[in-house]
Motif scaffolding. Structure first.
Motif, short mmCIF file in Angstrom:
data_model
loop_
_atom_site.label_atom_id
_atom_site.label_comp_id
_atom_site.label_asym_id
_atom_site.label_seq_id
_atom_site.Cartn_x
_atom_site.Cartn_y
_atom_site.Cartn_z
N GLY A 33 -28.12 37.96 -31.38
CA GLY A 33 -27.52 36.70 -30.95
C GLY A 33 -28.47 35.80 -30.21
O GLY A 33 -28.03 34.94 -29.47
N THR A 34 -29.72 36.00 -30.35
CA THR A 34 -30.67 35.15 -29.62
C THR A 34 -30.70 33.72 -30.13
O THR A 34 -31.14 32.83 -29.42
CB THR A 34 -32.08 35.76 -29.72
N ASP A 35 -30.24 33.48 -31.35
CA ASP A 35 -30.26 32.12 -31.90
C ASP A 35 -29.02 31.31 -31.56
O ASP A 35 -28.92 30.14 -31.94
CB ASP A 35 -30.41 32.18 -33.43
N ASP A 36 -28.03 31.89 -30.90
CA ASP A 36 -26.82 31.16 -30.53
C ASP A 36 -27.13 30.10 -29.47
O ASP A 36 -28.03 30.26 -28.65
CB ASP A 36 -25.75 32.11 -30.00
N LYS A 37 -26.36 29.00 -29.50
CA LYS A 37 -26.51 27.92 -28.52
C LYS A 37 -25.37 28.00 -27.52
O LYS A 37 -24.23 28.31 -27.87
CB LYS A 37 -26.48 26.57 -29.22
N GLN A 38 -25.70 27.71 -26.27
CA GLN A 38 -24.70 27.78 -25.21
C GLN A 38 -24.33 26.35 -24.76
O GLN A 38 -25.17 25.45 -24.70
CB GLN A 38 -25.22 28.58 -24.02
N TYR A 39 -23.05 26.21 -24.41
CA TYR A 39 -22.52 24.93 -23.93
C TYR A 39 -21.54 25.22 -22.80
O TYR A 39 -20.91 26.29 -22.75
CB TYR A 39 -21.79 24.17 -25.05
N ASP A 40 -21.41 24.27 -21.89
CA ASP A 40 -20.43 24.34 -20.82
C ASP A 40 -19.28 23.39 -21.12
O ASP A 40 -19.48 22.27 -21.64
CB ASP A 40 -21.05 23.97 -19.47
N ILE A 41 -18.08 23.83 -20.79
CA ILE A 41 -16.88 23.00 -20.92
C ILE A 41 -16.17 23.04 -19.58
O ILE A 41 -15.91 24.13 -19.04
CB ILE A 41 -15.95 23.52 -22.04
N GLY A 64 -18.05 31.19 -32.54
CA GLY A 64 -18.64 31.73 -31.32
C GLY A 64 -17.59 32.38 -30.46
O GLY A 64 -16.48 32.71 -30.89
N LYS A 65 -17.97 32.52 -29.17
CA LYS A 65 -17.08 33.23 -28.24
C LYS A 65 -17.31 32.67 -26.83
O LYS A 65 -18.25 31.91 -26.57
CB LYS A 65 -17.37 34.72 -28.25
N VAL A 66 -16.42 33.05 -25.92
CA VAL A 66 -16.51 32.66 -24.52
C VAL A 66 -17.41 33.66 -23.81
O VAL A 66 -17.18 34.87 -23.87
CB VAL A 66 -15.11 32.61 -23.87
N THR A 89 -23.81 25.29 -35.99
CA THR A 89 -22.54 24.61 -35.71
C THR A 89 -22.83 23.15 -35.36
O THR A 89 -23.63 22.88 -34.45
CB THR A 89 -21.78 25.28 -34.56
N PRO A 90 -22.20 22.17 -36.03
CA PRO A 90 -22.50 20.75 -35.78
C PRO A 90 -21.83 20.22 -34.51
O PRO A 90 -20.80 19.53 -34.55
CB PRO A 90 -21.95 20.05 -37.03
N ILE A 91 -22.42 20.55 -33.37
CA ILE A 91 -21.92 20.03 -32.09
C ILE A 91 -22.58 18.66 -31.89
O ILE A 91 -23.69 18.54 -31.36
CB ILE A 91 -22.25 20.99 -30.92
N LEU A 92 -21.90 17.60 -32.34
CA LEU A 92 -22.43 16.24 -32.31
C LEU A 92 -21.67 15.39 -31.30
O LEU A 92 -20.64 15.81 -30.76
CB LEU A 92 -22.33 15.63 -33.71
#
Length: 315
Positions: A33-41, A64-66, A89-92
């Motif tokens: 999972g090193t290529d996953d991107k992290q985001y905060d909500i 993805g997951k929490v 994932t297109p997080i635009l």
């Protein structure tokens, strides 16, 4: 000596198995999972039903997951949820996050939606070191947020209903219903009179319509009379007025032309006429005197002088 060698061999095998198992776990959980991107909500609503490991979907597709759910002491009205999603994932710009329930299990998940084609990706790190995805209230969040207000309104409505059905109001409602019953009975008793009144009203309306039609015909007839009789007379009258006006203008011109002769007549002829009248008057007086003499003494009186009386001396 041989027993000691067996224990060392067994221990080495066990240690090797532990290292292999640990490496496998690391590969499953970390390396893969090193290529996953992290985001905060940052949710301003309740995150009930979410937990670490809850699913994250994009347009209904799991992506993805929490990873973390944390409170924010500096901003207690918000709850920070960190998620990790696949790198493709297109997080635009325009993407929003909502909390949605999964069936009737009480478990919730995060739904991502709203990406716009051609929009730039969300890459600007936030205050916690990773990009931030804005939120949009979901059905569950709106329900949970509005629940206290809804309960308060229901309580107020219940109290008002209780006041409405109090004994005093019940008596008032009973009196109103009784009066309505009496009124309906009176209306039922006067049904024939009301029907007759309605019939007379229909007749009056019909007569009013007939009168309006006759007034319309009278107006049309009046217009015809005006067109046939009055308007020709008005035309002749206009012509007469125009002729009279022209005559007055001609008379004014004639007076203006004769005005110099009249002025000369007044200045010269009038005095001579006055002298002639005076001469004629004197001649008339003289003729009158001659006629008087002729009447008194005949022609002799006219031709000779008047006879003097004889003188007689006084004795």
């Amino acid at each position: 000596m041989e027993n000691r060698s067996n224990h060392v061999l067994v221990g080495g095998v066990v240690l090797a198995l532990l290292v292999i198992a640990l490496a496998f776990i690391v590969w499953l959980a970390g390396f893969h999972g090193t290529d996953d991107k992290q985001y905060d909500i940052f949710f301003k609503t309740s995150v009930e039903g979410l937990s670490k490991g809850s699913s994250v979907t994009f347009a209904g597709v799991p992506v993805g997951k929490v990873d973390e759910i944390a409170l924010m002491p500096e901003k207690p009205e918000f709850v920070r949820v960190r998620i990790s999603v696949k790198k493709d994932t297109p997080i635009l710009q325009g993407t929003t996050a909502t909390i949605a329930g999964v069936g009737f299990t009480g478990v919730s998940q995060i739904n991502l939606e709203g990406a716009v084609r051609g929009a730039p990706p969300i890459t600007q790190p936030g205050e916690h070191g990773v990009p931030t995805i804005p939120t949009k209230p979901g059905a569950l969040g709106e329900l949970l947020n509005s629940a206290p207000e809804l309960l308060e309104r229901l309580s107020t409505l219940t109290e008002r209903l209780a006041d409405t059905v109090s004994p005093q109001n019940q008596r008032s409602i009973t009196g109103i219903l009784t009066n309505l019953d009496r009124l309906s009975g009176s209306l039922a008793d006067r049904g024939p009179e009301i029907a007759a009144t309605l019939a007379e009203t229909r007749i009056a309306v019909r007569q009013a319509g007939i009168a309006a039609e006759q007034i319309g015909k009278l107006a049309a007839t009046t217009n015809g009379v005006l067109d046939a009789d009055v308007r020709p007379v008005l035309t002749n009258l206009n012509r007469t007025v125009i002729s009279a006006q022209r005559s007055m203008e001609t008379l004014d011109a004639a007076i203006n032309d004769a005005r110099p002769g009249l002025q000369a007549f007044s200045a010269r002829t009038a005095p001579e006429l006055g002298q002639l009248v005076r001469d004629l008057s004197e001649m008339s007086e003289a003729l009158t005197a001659v006629a008087g003499r002729f009447d008194r003494g005949g022609a002799g009186a006219v031709l000779g002088g008047s006879k003097l009386p004889d003188y007689e001396p006084k004795k």
